[in-house]
Design a protein around this motif. Structure first.
Motif, mmCIF file in Angstrom:
data_model
loop_
_atom_site.group_PDB
_atom_site.id
_atom_site.type_symbol
_atom_site.label_atom_id
_atom_site.label_comp_id
_atom_site.label_asym_id
_atom_site.label_seq_id
_atom_site.Cartn_x
_atom_site.Cartn_y
_atom_site.Cartn_z
ATOM 1 N N TYR A 130 38.995 38.739 43.540
ATOM 2 C CA TYR A 130 40.312 38.550 44.157
ATOM 3 C C TYR A 130 41.152 37.750 43.168
ATOM 4 C CZ TYR A 130 38.675 33.795 45.257
ATOM 5 O OH TYR A 130 38.190 32.513 45.162
ATOM 6 N N VAL A 131 42.462 37.971 43.170
ATOM 7 C CA VAL A 131 43.369 37.243 42.284
ATOM 8 C C VAL A 131 43.768 35.951 42.982
ATOM 9 C CG1 VAL A 131 45.519 37.305 40.980
ATOM 10 C CG2 VAL A 131 44.199 39.408 41.298
ATOM 11 N N ASN A 132 43.409 34.836 42.386
ATOM 12 C CA ASN A 132 43.706 33.536 42.991
ATOM 13 C C ASN A 132 45.100 33.079 42.566
ATOM 14 O OD1 ASN A 132 42.674 31.385 44.659
ATOM 15 N ND2 ASN A 132 42.776 30.105 42.830
ATOM 16 N N THR A 133 46.019 32.934 43.510
ATOM 17 C CA THR A 133 47.412 32.616 43.191
ATOM 18 C C THR A 133 47.810 31.205 43.588
ATOM 19 O OG1 THR A 133 48.118 33.581 45.308
ATOM 20 C CG2 THR A 133 48.127 35.033 43.377
ATOM 21 N N GLN A 134 46.873 30.419 44.071
ATOM 22 C CA GLN A 134 47.174 29.026 44.395
ATOM 23 C C GLN A 134 45.936 28.177 44.153
ATOM 24 O OE1 GLN A 134 48.183 29.956 48.505
ATOM 25 N NE2 GLN A 134 46.405 28.814 49.219
ATOM 26 N N ALA A 135 46.163 26.917 43.759
ATOM 27 C CA ALA A 135 45.039 26.014 43.523
ATOM 28 C C ALA A 135 44.300 25.759 44.829
ATOM 29 C CB ALA A 135 45.544 24.708 42.935
ATOM 30 N N ARG A 136 42.962 25.885 44.794
ATOM 31 C CA ARG A 136 42.153 25.712 45.997
ATOM 32 C C ARG A 136 40.902 24.919 45.659
ATOM 33 N NH1 ARG A 136 40.313 30.788 46.208
ATOM 34 N NH2 ARG A 136 39.240 30.497 48.187
ATOM 35 N N PRO A 137 40.365 24.160 46.607
ATOM 36 C CA PRO A 137 39.094 23.464 46.359
ATOM 37 C C PRO A 137 37.993 24.469 46.053
ATOM 38 C CG PRO A 137 40.152 22.658 48.374
ATOM 39 C CD PRO A 137 40.901 23.886 47.963
ATOM 40 N N TRP A 138 37.169 24.132 45.080
ATOM 41 C CA TRP A 138 36.048 24.987 44.714
ATOM 42 C C TRP A 138 34.795 24.384 45.324
ATOM 43 C CZ3 TRP A 138 35.100 26.782 38.966
ATOM 44 C CH2 TRP A 138 34.080 27.737 38.946
ATOM 45 N N VAL A 139 34.385 24.940 46.434
ATOM 46 C CA VAL A 139 33.219 24.434 47.154
ATOM 47 C C VAL A 139 31.967 25.081 46.570
ATOM 48 C CG1 VAL A 139 32.119 24.197 49.401
ATOM 49 C CG2 VAL A 139 34.617 24.102 49.216
ATOM 50 N N ARG A 140 30.979 24.254 46.292
ATOM 51 C CA ARG A 140 29.768 24.745 45.634
ATOM 52 C C ARG A 140 28.894 25.510 46.619
ATOM 53 N NH1 ARG A 140 26.243 20.111 43.510
ATOM 54 N NH2 ARG A 140 25.680 19.990 45.708
ATOM 55 N N PRO A 141 28.506 26.729 46.267
ATOM 56 C CA PRO A 141 27.570 27.451 47.135
ATOM 57 C C PRO A 141 26.177 26.867 46.992
ATOM 58 C CG PRO A 141 27.961 28.685 45.139
ATOM 59 C CD PRO A 141 28.870 27.487 45.073
ATOM 60 N N ALA A 142 25.331 27.143 47.956
ATOM 61 C CA ALA A 142 23.962 26.637 47.894
ATOM 62 C C ALA A 142 23.191 27.353 46.793
ATOM 63 C CB ALA A 142 23.273 26.855 49.244
ATOM 64 N N GLY A 143 22.380 26.610 46.066
ATOM 65 C CA GLY A 143 21.430 27.229 45.154
ATOM 66 C C GLY A 143 21.768 27.196 43.684
ATOM 67 N N HIS A 144 23.017 26.939 43.313
ATOM 68 C CA HIS A 144 23.334 26.877 41.888
ATOM 69 C C HIS A 144 24.636 26.113 41.695
ATOM 70 C CE1 HIS A 144 26.620 29.849 42.070
ATOM 71 N NE2 HIS A 144 25.860 30.522 42.905
ATOM 72 N N PRO A 145 24.858 25.579 40.491
ATOM 73 C CA PRO A 145 26.100 24.848 40.232
ATOM 74 C C PRO A 145 27.293 25.793 40.140
ATOM 75 C CG PRO A 145 24.843 25.082 38.214
ATOM 76 C CD PRO A 145 23.976 25.628 39.314
ATOM 77 N N ARG A 146 28.475 25.227 40.136
ATOM 78 C CA ARG A 146 29.678 26.038 39.907
ATOM 79 C C ARG A 146 29.585 26.670 38.533
ATOM 80 N NH1 ARG A 146 30.751 21.403 42.445
ATOM 81 N NH2 ARG A 146 31.897 21.498 44.414
ATOM 82 N N ARG A 147 29.946 27.952 38.467
ATOM 83 C CA ARG A 147 29.880 28.674 37.204
ATOM 84 C C ARG A 147 31.165 29.465 36.980
ATOM 85 N NH1 ARG A 147 23.584 30.485 38.040
ATOM 86 N NH2 ARG A 147 22.663 28.650 37.054
ATOM 87 N N ALA A 148 31.585 29.519 35.730
ATOM 88 C CA ALA A 148 32.799 30.239 35.353
ATOM 89 C C ALA A 148 32.512 31.071 34.114
ATOM 90 C CB ALA A 148 33.936 29.256 35.088
ATOM 91 N N ALA A 149 33.435 31.965 33.794
ATOM 92 C CA ALA A 149 33.301 32.800 32.601
ATOM 93 C C ALA A 149 34.681 33.010 31.996
ATOM 94 C CB ALA A 149 32.659 34.141 32.956
ATOM 95 N N VAL A 150 34.694 33.259 30.693
ATOM 96 C CA VAL A 150 35.942 33.440 29.949
ATOM 97 C C VAL A 150 35.778 34.623 29.009
ATOM 98 C CG1 VAL A 150 37.632 32.359 28.415
ATOM 99 C CG2 VAL A 150 36.309 30.942 30.009
#
Length: 646
Positions: free
Chosen positions: A426-446
């Motif tokens: 989904y295209v994120n168009t506003q800043a939102r809290p990034w809540v961590r899902p269970a089982g792994h840390p927050r992950r991003a890609a570039v």
């Protein structure tokens, strides 16, 4: 892939620095990103004259049909502070000078140079041809000028005099010109100034240059040829030549805006940036007690190979880079919840990139659709070319560290391939809290892709200090358990991203307020913090200003002073965010605010969660709680809606 073993040495980002449109440091860049600011403007007159080079007809010879872009702010440069003789400034490209300033930021953020092993510290940057190069080559065109003037009937003396006047518009050649116009010297000046003895070079992979440099830097660390590497991208080249290159491809937006992943996207716009980071092996950073911004887990690289055109992106080539990144990291793409895409806003580029992303992420089999935010900072600062990957990586690093999903602006309706109802994105168009899902840390890609089919994809995750495992404690999916070392790294300091700040002033008399505003250009959050520490509520003259940025602060400060000069002993307040008090302070009253029942709304508490780690921690504890069949945090902080039905 969920059980695969990582092949890349984890690499910690231990320092950051930036000079981008609208900001002069990394903290300011993060405020630009989270504030959704649009920095694409008309071309400044100091760069090139629109009336000389603009024509709305894309086919007009030697003209550009674009008159907008994103440009670096003007900054003061002290040549003596960086060992550059003032006489050499005209013969030194801007990229080399600004790179010195940003490298200084990075090293300071990484703890300074006093404790580093200079023999094992290197510099690898993404950069290409510098603006000074074509400028100096212009002087070599004198024979062409003379030929045209002679053919126009001018006698030899007059033709030579005209050529002299033209040549006077170019800097003369001098001994320092040659190194001053070379791209590799962008890195060389940093190594020279800070006395670094490790690897030192730049790399050119077109718009993928900075991630190509990152790949080399991580390789140096993995092979233990270096212990610390400064990497990133440098691009200050928004001259008319660059606009012509992109106009004749053609890739620039006819409507004059950059809208990655929007249904209305019609091209890219050019930007500038100097972005760098300091990298160490994670184990070394923890051993040394460094402040860690994020951890790079995998880098995937590929070439398109044979394709229809050298400048046409190939989804299959990009897909290879994506898959290789997750093989290196040892975890699957379905654990990634933010993709900072290449996202140029061109039809061919976005179409190819979305095809590759959907092929890799869409094959995950996750039952919950639209679980990964996708966006591109190019919507705010344009396509920064050689620095594009570095700008995207820093955005992702800071998103992980601050636990915020950052926005992509100018998307009224998304490209269907970027927001399929049951797809991964989904295209994120506003800043939102990034809540961590269970089982792994927050992950991003570039991602970053360059002409010639040069493809790079990086996956990274937030840093969490290791803890001593207990029999009941699990480990993050795809991340091997790590015993807690005796010394451990620390999360880097957070940057405030509030939409406004309260700045306080106090003085013994109204006239003493005149010199209370600092002139050193520090970030607004720093000014506010220092003003709170210095403020005395018992002082006779007190002024409070609520400002959105330093320009707003200066404007309101000047407005307040003008009012105070007219009536220095009269307290007043203004709805714009100014309050002035004169005389002995009177005790204030205590106010209680209770929102009542039935006042809940979508997004309630989002700003608090993004600003206060304690509030964010509450949401993380509830990360696995579901409401009405979906995660609770997705009910409170849902992805943006674009239709009435949504």
């Amino acid at each position: 892939m969920s059980g695969s073993t990582p092949r890349q040495v984890p690499v910690a980002v231990v320092g950051v620095g930036a000079l981008v449109p609208g900001a002069t440091d990394a903290a300011g860049y993060w405020r630009v990103v989270t504030g959704g600011r649009d920095l694409i403007t008309e071309v400044p007159a100091s760069r090139w004259r629109v009336e000389d080079h603009y024509d709305p007809d894309p086919a007009a010879p030697d003209k550009t049909y674009a008159r907008r872009g994103a440009f670096l702010p003007e900054v003061d440069f002290d040549p003596m502070a960086y060992g550059v003789p003032p006489a050499n400034l005209p013969a030194t490209d801007t990229s080399q000078l600004l790179a010195l300033m940003v490298a200084d930021q990075v090293l300071r953020d990484a703890g300074g140079t006093s404790g580093i092993d200079r023999d094992r510290t290197g510099v690898v940057l993404g950069a290409a041809a510098l603006e000074l190069l074509p400028h100096m080559y212009g002087r070599s065109q004198r024979p062409a000028w003379l030929a045209g003037l002679r053919e126009s009937g001018l006698d030899e003396a007059e033709a030579q005099a005209v050529c002299d006047r033209i040549a006077a518009r170019f800097e003369p050649w001098r001994e320092s010109t040659f190194p001053g116009l070379l791209g590799n010297v962008v890195a060389g000046r940093i190594a020279n100034r800070f006395d670094l003895h490790g690897v030192n070079h730049t790399t050119d992979a077109a718009c993928a240059s900075s991630l190509a440099a990152l790949s080399t830097a991580v390789g140096e660390l993995s092979l233990r040829r270096a212990d610390l590497v400064i990497s990133g991208g440098v691009d200050t080249g928004n001259d008319i030549g660059m606009f012509l290159c992109f106009s004749k491809t053609p890739a620039l937006s006819p409507s004059g805006d950059c809208r990655p992943f929007a249904e209305a996207a019609d091209g890219t716009m050019l930007g500038e940036a100097v972005v760098m980071y300091a990298l160490k092996r994670l184990s070394d950073a923890e051993r040394d007690g460094d402040r860690i911004h994020a951890v790079i887990r995998g880098i995937g690289t590929s070439s398109d190979g044979r394709s229809t055109a050298i400048y046409a992106p190939l989804p299959e080539g990009q897909e290879r880079a994506l898959r290789r990144a997750y093989e290196e990291a040892g975890y699957p793409p379905e654990t990634v919840e933010l993709v900072e895409a290449h996202g140029t806003g061109t039809k061919a580029g976005d179409t190819a990139e979305l095809a590759a992303l959907n092929a890799v992420f869409g094959a995950s089999g996750r039952p919950d659709g639209q679980w990964c935010a996708i966006g591109s900072v190019k919507s705010q600062i344009g396509h920064t070319k050689c620095a594009a990957g570095a700008a995207g990586l820093l955005k992702a690093v800071m998103a992980l560290h601050h636990k915020v999903l950052p926005p992509t602006v100018k998307v009224e309706r998304p490209n269907p391939a970027a927001a399929a109802p049951h797809g991964p994105f989904y295209v994120n168009t506003q800043a939102r809290p990034w809540v961590r899902p269970a089982g792994h840390p927050r992950r991003a890609a570039v991602s970053s892709f360059g002409f010639g089919g040069s493809n790079f994809h990086v996956t990274l995750e937030e840093y969490a200090p290791p803890t001593v495992p207990t029999p009941s404690s699990g480990t993050h999916a795809g991340t091997p358990a790590r015993p807690a070392p005796k010394n451990t790294g620390r999360p880097a300091l957070r940057h405030r991203t509030a939409s406004s700040e309260l700045v306080l002033f106090a003085a013994a008399s109204p006239s003493a307020l005149e010199e209370r505003l600092p002139e050193d250009g520090r970030p607004l959050a720093a000014l506010a913090r220092e003003s709170h520490a210095a403020f005395s509520p018992t002082t006779r003259v007190r002024l409070a200003v609520v400002a959105t940025d330093t320009d707003d602060l200066r404007g309101k400060y000047a407005q307040a002073l003008a009012h105070i000069r007219r009536r220095p002993e009269a307290s007043f307040s203004a709805p714009s965010g100014i309050r002035y008090a004169y005389g002995e302070p009177a005790p204030g009253r205590i106010g209680f605010l209770f929102p009542g029942q039935g006042s809940q709304y979508v997004g309630m508490g989002a700003e608090l969660a993004m600003l206060a780690p304690a509030a964010q921690a509450v949401w993380d504890r509830l990360g696995s709680i579901r409401f009405d069949g979906r995660p609770l945090h997705r009910a409170v902080f849902p992805p943006p809606a674009f239709t009435e039905e949504e």
